[in-house]
Scaffold this active site. Sequence first.
Site, PDB file in Angstrom:
ATOM      1  N   HIS A 118       0.764  -0.880   0.259  1.00 31.41           N
ATOM      2  CA  HIS A 118      -0.312  -0.388   0.153  1.00 31.41           C
ATOM      3  C   HIS A 118       0.466   1.130   0.693  1.00 31.41           C
ATOM      4  CE1 HIS A 118       0.575  -0.994   4.038  1.00 31.41           C
ATOM      5  NE2 HIS A 118       0.555  -0.165   4.446  1.00 31.41           N
ATOM      6  N   HIS A 120       1.183   5.331   1.328  1.00 32.12           N
ATOM      7  CA  HIS A 120       0.384   6.123   1.693  1.00 32.12           C
ATOM      8  C   HIS A 120       0.657   7.763   0.793  1.00 32.12           C
ATOM      9  CE1 HIS A 120       1.159   4.582   6.014  1.00 32.12           C
ATOM     10  NE2 HIS A 120       0.859   3.532   4.783  1.00 32.12           N
TER      11      HIS A 120
END
Length: 132
Positions: A118, A120
């Site tokens: 992922h 950010h």
Amino acid sequence: MAQSEKEAALAAVPVDGDAPTIFDKIIKKEIPSTIVYEDDKVLAFRDISPQGPTHILVIPKVKDGLTGLSKAEERHVEILGRLLYVAKLVAKQEKLDDGYRVVINDGKNGCQSVYHIHVHVIGGRQMNWPPG
């Protein structure tokens, strides 16, 4: 008391390949999230523990063994590029015109707490250097 990101990362157990994570439940809409962007390959939603006024996570909908950046293979080049492009789209959508930070944590020492790659996107305030 809420667990710190570092504590969460130290407690996290790296998953093997495509084992499900909390992000899979978010993708399937089994748990609530505030989605800010979605297409056929990527989902972006607000972080539940924001590190800035704006903190969004951008994830691939299909993990394909990509639990962290260190697990990337040549077959992941397209989705890795897509994640960064969507990070830019989300930053524009969120009006982070004065700048923002893009972060990918990898592994325990990198403070990764969910083993589903992922990105950010953090903004809305002045960032400091060095980070962490």
